[in-house]
Write a protein that holds these residues in place. Structure first.
Motif, PDB file in Angstrom:
ATOM      1  N   LYS A  96      19.117   8.241   2.686  1.00  0.00           N
ATOM      2  CA  LYS A  96      18.434   9.562   2.996  1.00  0.00           C
ATOM      3  C   LYS A  96      18.777  10.609   1.910  1.00  0.00           C
ATOM      4  O   LYS A  96      18.065  11.419   1.740  1.00  0.00           O
ATOM      5  N   TYR A  97      20.018  10.650   1.465  1.00  0.00           N
ATOM      6  CA  TYR A  97      20.445  11.543   0.864  1.00  0.00           C
ATOM      7  C   TYR A  97      20.677  11.035  -0.850  1.00  0.00           C
ATOM      8  O   TYR A  97      21.835  10.590  -1.212  1.00  0.00           O
ATOM      9  N   ASN A  98      20.058  11.610  -1.690  1.00  0.00           N
ATOM     10  CA  ASN A  98      20.111  11.290  -3.253  1.00  0.00           C
ATOM     11  C   ASN A  98      21.198  11.945  -3.908  1.00  0.00           C
ATOM     12  O   ASN A  98      21.211  13.249  -3.869  1.00  0.00           O
ATOM     13  N   ILE A  99      22.190  11.303  -4.506  1.00  0.00           N
ATOM     14  CA  ILE A  99      23.336  12.142  -4.901  1.00  0.00           C
ATOM     15  C   ILE A  99      23.346  11.694  -6.391  1.00  0.00           C
ATOM     16  O   ILE A  99      24.590  11.782  -6.813  1.00  0.00           O
ATOM     17  N   THR A 100      22.246  11.456  -7.211  1.00  0.00           N
ATOM     18  CA  THR A 100      22.240  11.294  -8.604  1.00  0.00           C
ATOM     19  C   THR A 100      22.992  12.270  -9.393  1.00  0.00           C
ATOM     20  O   THR A 100      23.864  12.143 -10.096  1.00  0.00           O
ATOM     21  N   GLU A 101      22.560  13.678  -9.030  1.00  0.00           N
ATOM     22  CA  GLU A 101      23.397  14.521  -9.886  1.00  0.00           C
ATOM     23  C   GLU A 101      24.670  14.748  -9.718  1.00  0.00           C
ATOM     24  O   GLU A 101      25.387  15.369 -10.735  1.00  0.00           O
ATOM     25  N   GLU A 102      25.296  14.409  -8.465  1.00  0.00           N
ATOM     26  CA  GLU A 102      26.692  14.621  -8.562  1.00  0.00           C
ATOM     27  C   GLU A 102      27.705  13.211  -9.107  1.00  0.00           C
ATOM     28  O   GLU A 102      28.640  13.479  -9.346  1.00  0.00           O
ATOM     29  N   HIS A 103      26.672  12.357  -9.685  1.00  0.00           N
ATOM     30  CA  HIS A 103      27.611  11.145 -10.192  1.00  0.00           C
ATOM     31  C   HIS A 103      26.830  10.544 -11.535  1.00  0.00           C
ATOM     32  O   HIS A 103      26.351   9.446 -11.398  1.00  0.00           O
ATOM     33  N   PRO A 104      26.720  11.434 -12.449  1.00  0.00           N
ATOM     34  CA  PRO A 104      26.134  10.747 -13.827  1.00  0.00           C
ATOM     35  C   PRO A 104      27.035   9.461 -14.199  1.00  0.00           C
ATOM     36  O   PRO A 104      26.372   8.607 -14.899  1.00  0.00           O
ATOM     37  N   GLU A 105      28.198   9.626 -13.855  1.00  0.00           N
ATOM     38  CA  GLU A 105      29.024   8.389 -14.498  1.00  0.00           C
ATOM     39  C   GLU A 105      28.514   7.121 -13.765  1.00  0.00           C
ATOM     40  O   GLU A 105      28.561   5.978 -14.316  1.00  0.00           O
ATOM     41  N   ILE A 106      28.319   7.351 -12.563  1.00  0.00           N
ATOM     42  CA  ILE A 106      27.798   5.983 -11.933  1.00  0.00           C
ATOM     43  C   ILE A 106      26.382   5.589 -12.412  1.00  0.00           C
ATOM     44  O   ILE A 106      26.231   4.342 -12.661  1.00  0.00           O
ATOM     45  N   ILE A 107      25.531   6.407 -12.585  1.00  0.00           N
ATOM     46  CA  ILE A 107      24.144   6.119 -13.246  1.00  0.00           C
ATOM     47  C   ILE A 107      24.333   5.431 -14.666  1.00  0.00           C
ATOM     48  O   ILE A 107      23.764   4.435 -14.698  1.00  0.00           O
ATOM     49  N   LYS A 108      25.352   5.928 -15.312  1.00  0.00           N
ATOM     50  CA  LYS A 108      25.573   5.386 -16.428  1.00  0.00           C
ATOM     51  C   LYS A 108      25.962   4.005 -16.582  1.00  0.00           C
ATOM     52  O   LYS A 108      25.465   3.138 -17.071  1.00  0.00           O
ATOM     53  N   GLU A 109      26.868   3.796 -15.429  1.00  0.00           N
ATOM     54  CA  GLU A 109      27.474   2.537 -15.495  1.00  0.00           C
ATOM     55  C   GLU A 109      26.375   1.603 -14.760  1.00  0.00           C
ATOM     56  O   GLU A 109      26.294   0.444 -15.215  1.00  0.00           O
ATOM     57  N   MET A 110      25.613   1.942 -13.796  1.00  0.00           N
ATOM     58  CA  MET A 110      24.343   1.081 -13.383  1.00  0.00           C
ATOM     59  C   MET A 110      23.497   0.748 -14.394  1.00  0.00           C
ATOM     60  O   MET A 110      23.111  -0.417 -14.540  1.00  0.00           O
TER      61      MET A 110
ATOM     62  N   GLY B 138       0.932  -1.146  -0.120  1.00  0.00           N
ATOM     63  CA  GLY B 138       0.053  -0.071   0.058  1.00  0.00           C
ATOM     64  C   GLY B 138       0.858   1.226  -0.041  1.00  0.00           C
ATOM     65  O   GLY B 138       2.328   1.204  -0.284  1.00  0.00           O
ATOM     66  N   GLY B 139       0.384   2.332   0.210  1.00  0.00           N
ATOM     67  CA  GLY B 139       0.847   3.633   0.215  1.00  0.00           C
ATOM     68  C   GLY B 139       1.698   4.029  -1.199  1.00  0.00           C
ATOM     69  O   GLY B 139       0.912   4.154  -1.914  1.00  0.00           O
ATOM     70  N   GLU B 140       2.969   4.678  -1.222  1.00  0.00           N
ATOM     71  CA  GLU B 140       3.522   4.928  -2.371  1.00  0.00           C
ATOM     72  C   GLU B 140       3.353   3.996  -3.563  1.00  0.00           C
ATOM     73  O   GLU B 140       3.772   2.895  -3.299  1.00  0.00           O
ATOM     74  N   GLU B 141       2.654   4.348  -4.649  1.00  0.00           N
ATOM     75  CA  GLU B 141       2.391   3.598  -5.799  1.00  0.00           C
ATOM     76  C   GLU B 141       3.947   3.320  -6.432  1.00  0.00           C
ATOM     77  O   GLU B 141       4.820   4.133  -6.306  1.00  0.00           O
ATOM     78  N   LYS B 142       3.816   2.258  -7.421  1.00  0.00           N
ATOM     79  CA  LYS B 142       4.874   2.225  -8.108  1.00  0.00           C
ATOM     80  C   LYS B 142       5.539   3.404  -9.145  1.00  0.00           C
ATOM     81  O   LYS B 142       4.418   4.003  -9.674  1.00  0.00           O
ATOM     82  N   LYS B 143       6.725   3.728  -9.243  1.00  0.00           N
ATOM     83  CA  LYS B 143       7.212   4.740  -9.827  1.00  0.00           C
ATOM     84  C   LYS B 143       8.275   4.403 -10.378  1.00  0.00           C
ATOM     85  O   LYS B 143       9.549   4.144  -9.750  1.00  0.00           O
ATOM     86  N   VAL B 144       8.338   4.377 -11.773  1.00  0.00           N
ATOM     87  CA  VAL B 144       9.711   4.413 -12.621  1.00  0.00           C
ATOM     88  C   VAL B 144      10.684   5.366 -12.620  1.00  0.00           C
ATOM     89  O   VAL B 144       9.904   6.657 -12.901  1.00  0.00           O
ATOM     90  N   GLN B 145      11.646   5.516 -11.976  1.00  0.00           N
ATOM     91  CA  GLN B 145      12.426   6.749 -11.932  1.00  0.00           C
ATOM     92  C   GLN B 145      13.032   7.024 -13.233  1.00  0.00           C
ATOM     93  O   GLN B 145      14.176   6.303 -13.526  1.00  0.00           O
ATOM     94  N   GLU B 146      12.787   8.317 -13.751  1.00  0.00           N
ATOM     95  CA  GLU B 146      13.363   8.574 -15.014  1.00  0.00           C
ATOM     96  C   GLU B 146      14.726   8.575 -15.009  1.00  0.00           C
ATOM     97  O   GLU B 146      15.775   8.042 -15.743  1.00  0.00           O
ATOM     98  N   THR B 147      15.235   9.273 -13.912  1.00  0.00           N
ATOM     99  CA  THR B 147      16.653   9.211 -13.461  1.00  0.00           C
ATOM    100  C   THR B 147      16.825   8.472 -12.219  1.00  0.00           C
ATOM    101  O   THR B 147      16.226   9.004 -11.319  1.00  0.00           O
ATOM    102  N   PRO B 148      17.792   7.355 -12.165  1.00  0.00           N
ATOM    103  CA  PRO B 148      17.431   6.695 -10.846  1.00  0.00           C
ATOM    104  C   PRO B 148      17.960   7.463  -9.822  1.00  0.00           C
ATOM    105  O   PRO B 148      18.753   8.232  -9.762  1.00  0.00           O
ATOM    106  N   LEU B 149      17.583   7.040  -8.460  1.00  0.00           N
ATOM    107  CA  LEU B 149      17.861   7.409  -7.273  1.00  0.00           C
ATOM    108  C   LEU B 149      19.110   6.939  -7.091  1.00  0.00           C
ATOM    109  O   LEU B 149      19.262   5.789  -7.102  1.00  0.00           O
ATOM    110  N   LEU B 150      20.157   7.803  -6.310  1.00  0.00           N
ATOM    111  CA  LEU B 150      21.428   7.098  -6.092  1.00  0.00           C
ATOM    112  C   LEU B 150      21.766   7.426  -4.703  1.00  0.00           C
ATOM    113  O   LEU B 150      21.815   8.663  -4.268  1.00  0.00           O
ATOM    114  N   TYR B 151      22.143   6.259  -3.883  1.00  0.00           N
ATOM    115  CA  TYR B 151      22.693   6.452  -2.618  1.00  0.00           C
ATOM    116  C   TYR B 151      24.211   5.902  -2.308  1.00  0.00           C
ATOM    117  O   TYR B 151      24.300   4.957  -3.188  1.00  0.00           O
ATOM    118  N   ASN B 152      24.883   6.386  -1.661  1.00  0.00           N
ATOM    119  CA  ASN B 152      26.171   5.843  -0.959  1.00  0.00           C
ATOM    120  C   ASN B 152      25.794   5.052   0.145  1.00  0.00           C
ATOM    121  O   ASN B 152      25.737   5.662   1.246  1.00  0.00           O
TER     122      ASN B 152
END
Ligand code: MG
Length: 471
Positions: free
Chosen positions: A437-451, A415-429
């Motif tokens: 808690k702290y999304n760092i997607t914007e700081e690491h485009p290279e990691i998003i590409k690798e993922m 229940g609660g939060e519906e399924k959401k496809v993240q256009e740009t994945p959320l990224l955490y260390n």
């Protein structure tokens, strides 16, 4: 003469060295060929924060804490899925449930009306060891198909004693609403949960008296160990607790500051203590690897009847850390080097590790998702695992690679939060921020590409198979 004497001394010395080396190699060979025993203790829905050694402030777990002190406490250990059936399939086969047909987006686990189960052409830890003369037993919750063709006895286990699926199933009368179900589960009466207790294929009690279930699983486990102390054995002890409805025996009622959930965990801790004691009394402790972990995170829906994931977010059913990172301990005096291990590991690593230690070959006609972690256990190497896939049903919701975790899809557990496809994945260390808690997607485009590349590569390895949960 002198030369002769020196020659004699040298020859005698060489002979002595030769004999010593031969003796050492005989001893090494003996150790190498002496077959170890294995015990996997699998709690049901116990959270990352639910034992003393993992930080719970009011649940007393002296036996688990001692096991962790004498063995290895793994702080980054995962399961194959955040719910029962697929998680169990992953542990026993060393393969992601998507490869065995044991996960679904429609029905997340098997139910009493399900017609499917773990296909018998899958190799389980039990069937792999069985071929090498191991005595094998499954005691507790199976949940990989309750029909005879999928029973533990068809999957390499000589002996089965337990409840074949979750202990909240077969609720009678059928609940009319979610509130009805909640009430029945949090004020449980044995007679309302009409689950069967089986010995091999025979129903010996229905409804199972769940107040004594942990105690009876324990005594079955101890009997099995004693009966097989002279031959190698594999015991898979999959507790029905602390899955709601919570039950514990008289001796543990009202004992824990953490209420009924704490009582239940303290009884599981007692059970572990009895098993370790049995191993020691029978001289088996140095030749037995014991693993303790849980099949998925805490069932948060049930409030204080569910457990706690500690500092991790989320719980059972979801792909945040609390759903799939489990409190895990390995123990074997002399075999497991004591310490805290922060390497990545999963329950799917148990099959290749156990097979390596038992010198058993696995079929090479299929893809495994586990790594042999025996060198980490002995303190001679590092885990080869760098990636963890977080599946919800048949879809990859998130991937961990090293310290980073990318969420491609997010959704509340129930229940609660519906399924959401993240256009740009959320990224955490996860090393810096285990609570995500702290999304760092914007700081690491290279990691998003690798993922994204890791995901694509992984998806290309999947072969469609018959879905067992939708049958
Ligand atoms: Mg579970």
């Amino acid at each position: 003469m002198k030369t002769f004497n020196i020659k004699m001394i040298v020859m005698t010395g060489l002979l002595f060295i030769g004999i010593t080396r031969q003796q050492n190699s005989i001893a090494a060979e003996k150790n190498k060929t002496s077959t170890p025993n294995f015990i996997i203790i699998f709690a049901d829905d116990m959270g990352y924060g639910d034992m003393g050694t993992f930080g719970h402030p009011t649940i007393r777990t002296p036996n688990l804490d001692k096991m962790a002190d004498e063995g290895q406490k793994w702080t980054n250990f995962y399961v194959a899925a955040p719910v029962c059936t697929p998680s169990r399939a992953g542990l026993l086969t060393g393969r992601l449930p998507i490869r065995t047909g044991m996960c679904s987006d429609k029905r997340r686990v098997l139910f009493p009306d399900s017609k499917g189960g773990l296909p018998t052409n899958e190799t389980t830890i039990a069937s792999a060891l069985k071929g090498s003369g191991y005595a094998t037993a499954c005691i507790g919750k199976w949940h990989l198909g309750h029909l005879p063709q999928y029973s533990p006895n068809k999957h390499g286990f000589d002996y089965y004693f337990g409840i074949p699926y979750s202990n909240d199933m077969d609720l009678t009368p059928k609940p009319k609403s979610a509130q009805d179900y909640f009430d029945a589960c949090t004020k449980p009466r044995v007679e309302n949960f009409n689950v069967p207790l089986l010995r091999n294929s025979e129903i010996i009690e229905r409804p199972a008296d769940q107040t004594t279930i942990t105690k009876r699983y324990t005594s079955e486990a101890i009997n099995f160990i004693k009966q097989n102390k002279k031959k190698p054995f594999f015991l898979y002890l999959a507790h029905s607790m602390p899955h709601v409805p919570l039950f514990r025996s008289k001796e543990f009622e009202g004992k824990s500051l953490r209420g009924v959930y704490g009582d239940v965990i303290e009884e599981l801790d007692w059970s572990l203590g009895e098993i370790i004691k049995t191993l020691k009394q029978n001289g088996l402790d140095e030749n037995t690897l014991v693993v303790f972990t849980s099949d998925n995170g805490p069932w948060l829906t049930f409030k204080d009847h569910g457990g706690s994931a500690g500092l991790l977010s989320g719980g059972k059913g979801g792909t945040y850390e609390g759903g799939m990172r489990e409190p895990t301990i390995f123990w074997n005096p002399g075999g497991v080097k004591p310490g805290v291990v922060m390497d990545l590991g999963t329950t799917m690593d148990l099959l290749p590790t156990i097979c390596h230690l038992a010198n058993v070959n696995l079929p090479n006609d299929r893809k495994y998702d586990g790594y042999d972690i025996s060198s980490v256990l002995s303190g001679t190497g590092e885990s080869l695992r760098d990636i963890v896939f977080y599946y919800r049903g048949t879809q990859v919701y998130a991937i961990r690679k090293g310290e980073f975790k990318a969420h491609f899809i997010t959704q509340s557990e129930y229940g609660g939060e519906e399924k959401k496809v993240q256009e740009t994945p959320l990224l955490y260390n996860l090393e810096l921020d285990p609570s995500e808690k702290y999304n760092i997607t914007e700081e690491h485009p290279e990691i998003i590409k690798e993922m994204k590349e890791v995901l694509e590569e992984h998806l290309s390895t999947l072969i469609p198979v018959e879905n067992q949960l939708e049958k």
